[in-house]
Each structure stands twice: as C-alpha cells, then as structure tokens.
Design a protein around this motif. Structure first.
Motif, PDB file in Angstrom:
ATOM      1  N   HIS A  81      -8.392   0.929   1.445  1.00  0.00           N
ATOM      2  CA  HIS A  81      -8.842  -0.439   1.717  1.00  0.00           C
ATOM      3  C   HIS A  81      -9.385  -0.541   3.136  1.00  0.00           C
ATOM      4  N   CYS A  83      -8.908  -3.726   4.737  1.00  0.00           N
ATOM      5  CA  CYS A  83      -8.413  -5.081   5.011  1.00  0.00           C
ATOM      6  C   CYS A  83      -7.008  -5.036   5.625  1.00  0.00           C
ATOM      7  N   LEU A 106       0.006  -6.494  -1.388  1.00  0.00           N
ATOM      8  CA  LEU A 106      -1.291  -6.348  -2.043  1.00  0.00           C
ATOM      9  C   LEU A 106      -1.361  -7.225  -3.291  1.00  0.00           C
ATOM     10  N   ILE A 115      -8.144 -10.975  -1.043  1.00  0.00           N
ATOM     11  CA  ILE A 115      -8.810  -9.683  -0.860  1.00  0.00           C
ATOM     12  C   ILE A 115     -10.022  -9.641  -1.778  1.00  0.00           C
ATOM     13  N   GLU A 119     -13.347  -4.769  -0.620  1.00  0.00           N
ATOM     14  CA  GLU A 119     -12.444  -4.379   0.462  1.00  0.00           C
ATOM     15  C   GLU A 119     -11.427  -3.331   0.019  1.00  0.00           C
ATOM     16  N   ILE A 120     -11.423  -3.018  -1.263  1.00  0.00           N
ATOM     17  CA  ILE A 120     -10.390  -2.126  -1.788  1.00  0.00           C
ATOM     18  C   ILE A 120     -10.967  -1.305  -2.941  1.00  0.00           C
ATOM     19  N   LYS A 121     -10.446  -0.091  -3.088  1.00  0.00           N
ATOM     20  CA  LYS A 121     -10.879   0.771  -4.184  1.00  0.00           C
ATOM     21  C   LYS A 121      -9.634   1.459  -4.737  1.00  0.00           C
ATOM     22  N   PHE A 155     -17.119   1.965  -0.547  1.00  0.00           N
ATOM     23  CA  PHE A 155     -16.781   0.916  -1.496  1.00  0.00           C
ATOM     24  C   PHE A 155     -17.942   0.581  -2.436  1.00  0.00           C
TER      25      PHE A 155
END
Length: 187
Positions: A81, A83, A106, A115, A119-121, A155
């Motif tokens: 991430h 974030c 999370l 979120i 911003e996240i994978k 991302f």
C-alpha cells in the motif's frame, strides 16, 4: 539481457520476455524482502478474476482485484500500500510504499471508504527464492533488475502496459523488447 543492478528491497524483477515458466511469463515482481534467508516478492501484473470482498471475510466493500503474487503459499493473502498515513502500519519498501500492516485497521478503513483502490494492491501467494537462487537465475539471464520508475506504476492494473513501462524504463538497450509479441510463434 543481464543488467548491472542487484536485487534488493524495493526493486523490481522483470522476467526475460520469453520465459517458459507460465507462473512468471512477462512478470514484474516487487521485491519486499531480500536478506540472508532469501528473497520474497509479489507479481504486480497478473490480476486474477477474484475480488478481495469475495475471498476475505469482513471486507464487503473491497472491490480490488486479487493478483497472483506467485506460486508459493497460494492460500494466503498479502498486500502492499501507499497509505501509511491512514493505516499507520506496514514494512517500508521505499518511495512511500509499504508491505502489509494491521489487517483490522485495514478492514475498517476499507469498509468506510477511507482507502482508495489505487492506494493498495492485494496478492494471493508470493514469489520466493532460497539464498543464492535468485542470483543464479539473474546470472542465467532469466531476470532483469530495475529501480521503480515511478510509484504509480505499482498500482497500475493494466498488466501488459505495466510490463512495457518497466521494460522501456530500463533504457534504449531494452526498449525494443517491449514490442516483442508474448508468443513469438504468432509473429
């Protein structure tokens, strides 16, 4: 296709364009661990068909695709991430990228929409090498190593474009490789 950059946390592994192993064909892998125990990373450009909400209990609002992280421990979920300011946890990878973090935090942040998807994978499984194994594969020209050209690339969900962008970033010596067909017999 050997280049002179060595693997370390926060660098990318790029598979040789015609690698026969279907797990790693045209793969771009983010290295998240590289030490005396070996190397761990996640394939960034092999999105699957499953959404996080379909696999992880309690994340009903997580519409992110789960990527195939690699052939090791495919019954596990991992994430990177960018974030930290919201999650306040994770191991630093570099350039504002973090690996893992507090899953309960999370869950709350994702359920409340705090979120963003970019911003996240998420990954199912991971890629791993024993001590010396990756170095040997690099010497055999199975992998190229690169710095991350820009953070947004990690991302990106356009798998083929991500691979091309990373190859082009290696410089003119490698840029022509980005135009190679994925199956040379179709050329």
């Amino acid at each position: 296709m050997l280049n002179n950059i060595s693997p370390k946390i926060g660098r990318l592994l790029i598979s040789e364009p015609f690698m026969a192993d279907p797990n790693f064909k045209r793969s771009v892998i983010l290295i998240t661990e590289h030490n005396e125990d070996g190397t761990v990373g996640y394939i960034l450009n092999q999105a699957g068909n499953l959404l996080v909400k379909d696999v992880v209990e309690g994340l009903t609002e997580a519409h992110n695709l789960i990527h195939f992280g690699g052939p090791v421990a495919t019954d596990t979920i991992h994430f990177i991430h960018r974030c930290y300011d919201k999650l306040l946890s994770g191991d630093p990878i570099g350039d504002g990228i973090y690996w893992g973090g507090n899953f309960e935090t999370l869950r709350i942040l994702m359920e409340t929409g705090a979120i963003e998807d970019n911003e996240i994978k998420f990954f199912m499984g991971y890629s791993g090498w024993d001590v010396g194994q990756l170095d040997s594969e690099i010497k055999d020209n199975a992998w190229m190593v690169s710095n991350i050209p820009y953070v947004d690339i990690l991302f990106n969900d356009d798998d083929e474009q991500l691979w091309r962008d990373v190859i082009v970033n290696l410089g003119p010596k490698y840029a022509h490789v980005s135009n190679f067909p994925s199956d040379p017999s179709l050329n």
